[in-house]
Design a protein around this motif. Sequence first.
Motif, short mmCIF file in Angstrom:
data_model
loop_
_atom_site.label_atom_id
_atom_site.label_comp_id
_atom_site.label_asym_id
_atom_site.label_seq_id
_atom_site.Cartn_x
_atom_site.Cartn_y
_atom_site.Cartn_z
N GLU A 283 0.83 -1.21 0.00
CA GLU A 283 0.00 0.00 0.00
C GLU A 283 0.87 1.26 0.00
OE1 GLU A 283 -0.49 -2.66 1.96
OE2 GLU A 283 -2.25 -3.39 0.86
N GLN A 284 2.00 1.23 0.71
CA GLN A 284 2.89 2.39 0.74
C GLN A 284 3.48 2.67 -0.64
OE1 GLN A 284 5.17 0.74 4.08
NE2 GLN A 284 4.92 2.70 5.15
N ILE A 285 3.88 1.63 -1.34
CA ILE A 285 4.45 1.80 -2.69
C ILE A 285 3.36 2.26 -3.66
CG2 ILE A 285 5.60 0.66 -4.62
CD1 ILE A 285 7.38 1.19 -2.15
N LYS A 286 2.17 1.68 -3.55
CA LYS A 286 1.07 2.08 -4.44
C LYS A 286 0.71 3.55 -4.23
CE LYS A 286 -3.55 0.67 -5.94
NZ LYS A 286 -4.66 -0.30 -5.73
N GLU A 287 0.76 4.00 -2.99
CA GLU A 287 0.48 5.41 -2.71
C GLU A 287 1.52 6.32 -3.37
OE1 GLU A 287 -0.38 8.40 1.10
OE2 GLU A 287 0.55 6.44 1.43
N CYS A 288 2.79 5.89 -3.37
CA CYS A 288 3.82 6.67 -4.06
C CYS A 288 3.49 6.80 -5.55
CB CYS A 288 5.19 6.01 -3.89
SG CYS A 288 5.88 6.09 -2.23
N LEU A 289 3.06 5.71 -6.15
CA LEU A 289 2.73 5.74 -7.57
C LEU A 289 1.53 6.64 -7.84
CD1 LEU A 289 3.28 1.95 -8.41
CD2 LEU A 289 4.90 3.85 -8.62
N GLN A 290 0.55 6.60 -6.96
CA GLN A 290 -0.62 7.45 -7.11
C GLN A 290 -0.27 8.93 -6.93
OE1 GLN A 290 -2.93 5.45 -4.11
NE2 GLN A 290 -4.15 4.30 -5.62
N ASN A 291 0.83 9.21 -6.24
CA ASN A 291 1.28 10.60 -6.02
C ASN A 291 2.27 11.07 -7.08
OD1 ASN A 291 -0.26 10.88 -3.71
ND2 ASN A 291 1.38 10.24 -2.33
N PHE A 292 2.42 10.32 -8.16
CA PHE A 292 3.45 10.61 -9.16
C PHE A 292 3.34 12.02 -9.72
CE2 PHE A 292 5.77 10.38 -13.15
CZ PHE A 292 6.85 9.54 -12.85
N THR A 293 2.13 12.51 -9.92
CA THR A 293 1.95 13.83 -10.54
C THR A 293 1.86 14.96 -9.51
OG1 THR A 293 -0.45 13.52 -10.60
CG2 THR A 293 0.80 12.82 -12.55
N LYS A 294 2.15 14.68 -8.26
CA LYS A 294 2.00 15.68 -7.20
C LYS A 294 3.34 16.25 -6.73
CE LYS A 294 -2.24 13.43 -5.61
NZ LYS A 294 -2.90 12.70 -4.49
N GLY A 295 4.37 16.10 -7.56
CA GLY A 295 5.70 16.59 -7.16
C GLY A 295 6.60 15.41 -6.88
N ASP A 296 7.22 15.41 -5.71
CA ASP A 296 8.12 14.32 -5.32
C ASP A 296 7.31 13.20 -4.69
OD1 ASP A 296 10.12 12.68 -4.42
OD2 ASP A 296 11.13 14.18 -3.19
N ASN A 297 7.26 12.04 -5.34
CA ASN A 297 6.48 10.94 -4.76
C ASN A 297 7.25 10.14 -3.71
OD1 ASN A 297 8.19 9.43 -6.42
ND2 ASN A 297 6.55 8.19 -7.34
N LYS A 298 8.51 10.47 -3.51
CA LYS A 298 9.32 9.98 -2.37
C LYS A 298 9.42 8.45 -2.30
CE LYS A 298 8.32 14.11 0.35
NZ LYS A 298 7.86 14.68 1.64
N ILE A 299 9.45 7.81 -3.47
CA ILE A 299 9.48 6.34 -3.46
C ILE A 299 10.80 5.80 -2.94
CG2 ILE A 299 10.25 6.11 -5.87
CD1 ILE A 299 8.27 3.69 -6.05
N THR A 300 11.90 6.57 -3.08
CA THR A 300 13.18 6.06 -2.58
C THR A 300 13.27 6.13 -1.05
OG1 THR A 300 14.20 8.21 -3.07
CG2 THR A 300 14.50 6.45 -4.70
N ASN A 301 12.27 6.74 -0.39
CA ASN A 301 12.20 6.64 1.07
C ASN A 301 12.11 5.17 1.51
OD1 ASN A 301 12.14 9.40 1.08
ND2 ASN A 301 10.18 9.60 2.15
N TYR A 302 11.62 4.33 0.61
CA TYR A 302 11.38 2.92 0.93
C TYR A 302 12.41 2.01 0.25
CZ TYR A 302 6.97 4.99 2.36
OH TYR A 302 6.01 5.78 2.96
N SER A 303 13.61 2.54 0.02
CA SER A 303 14.66 1.76 -0.62
C SER A 303 15.97 1.96 0.11
CB SER A 303 14.80 2.18 -2.09
OG SER A 303 15.73 1.37 -2.77
N SER A 304 16.98 1.17 -0.25
CA SER A 304 18.33 1.30 0.31
C SER A 304 19.29 1.64 -0.82
CB SER A 304 18.77 0.01 0.98
OG SER A 304 17.94 -0.33 2.06
N ALA A 305 20.22 2.55 -0.54
CA ALA A 305 21.23 2.95 -1.54
C ALA A 305 22.56 2.30 -1.19
CB ALA A 305 21.38 4.46 -1.59
N TYR A 306 23.27 1.86 -2.23
CA TYR A 306 24.57 1.20 -2.08
C TYR A 306 25.63 2.04 -2.78
CZ TYR A 306 21.69 -2.80 -0.76
OH TYR A 306 20.78 -3.62 -0.14
#
Length: 407
Positions: A181-204
């Motif tokens: 649900e958190q990821i789907k909400e990011c996708l639904q917010n795609f046109t609202k600016g920053d959908n912040k999907i990388t908040n739910y990822s790890s960077a290497y």
Amino acid sequence: METTPTLSVIEKALEQGKGVLRLTPTWVPRSFCVPGRRIKLHPDDYYVLGGERGGIDERWFSSTTPAKNGPLTGENEGLSHVIFNDEGKEVQFLLKDAVSELKGELIGDRLWNEYGAWPMYSKFFDNMGPLPHHLHHNDEQAALIGQLGKPEAYYFPPQVNNHGGDFPYTFIGIAPGTSKEQIKECLQNFTKGDNKITNYSSAYRLEPGTGWDVPPGLLHAPGSMCTYEPQKASDVFAMYQSLVNEAIIPEELLWNGTPKDRIGDYDQLMEAIDWDLNTDPQMMANRFMKPLPVRDVEEMTAVGYSEVWVCYKSDAFSAKELTVLPGQTVTIKDSAAYGLIMMQGHGKLNDWDIETPTMIRYGQLTNDEFFVSEKAALEGVVIVNQSTTDPIVMLKHFGPSNPDLVL
């Protein structure tokens, strides 16, 4: 000049090269990227195709796959060309045509009988900043839009990474514990600016001389190192991040890869995500790739070379890095056809001059990229390093199910 080749012309080119074809540089722009300027183009040529096309940030290797770059895409964009000297005339034709005409004589009966084509290509992608979090569809999903799925892999060659760019870190996957649900909400917010999907990822952090394996369905936001990227012959993708490096990503790229009748259906976007793959708690152990020697290191060094697997976790392709030591002459045998790109040094490969240019003008020919037929690979290519100080280093990209890939 490019021609529509006859079979006799293509056979003549293969015979002239003793089973090795010389290729021309294949440059590809991306309108949503800023070039990292490490792929050796002349500084004046990164925007030579015009501002509307964007900067040239990719060079494609051994490609029979056209680039899908929207309505402004150039004719044969992304397709590799063969060049040879026909009685004093320089003649060019598509590698795709050579494969179609020569079939197993060029790529081997094993690949031709199963795929009827050269089923991979490689590239450099070279961006000053990171790319958006995105994925490539699997075969089943890509088939809905008439394409193939796309596994890929990354290797970061030291020779083209004198600097790491603005963000040499790659987000991969989805943090365990994240809900759908958190990821789907990011996708639904795609046109609202920053959908912040990388908040739910790890960077290497990216390390030159290493790489990563990226199967279909795995979200990833590639960092800003210049990347060598072997991949399946497809250009299917969808961008899931709406803002990256202060640049807005067009919504059309979110739905890229979605069947027309399901555009607007966020469940379709969620279906493209391989959830177990993305939430793997052993992500680094399973996806990170350190180079692995192809055989005993001391044995190779004793006869003048070293060779390592740099991409080896996918069955759809593989890649090696070959180093020939200064002043050495070696015969290198492989069990499959391959393309190669020179990374360092100069010398001879069979009868061809091979060299690593420092700078290339758009449209200029080079002696740094070749395609080796299966027959020539099996017989072995003779490589002469004419330098007393500088090693020859080349990257070699192979098709599916490489018989030599036994780890």
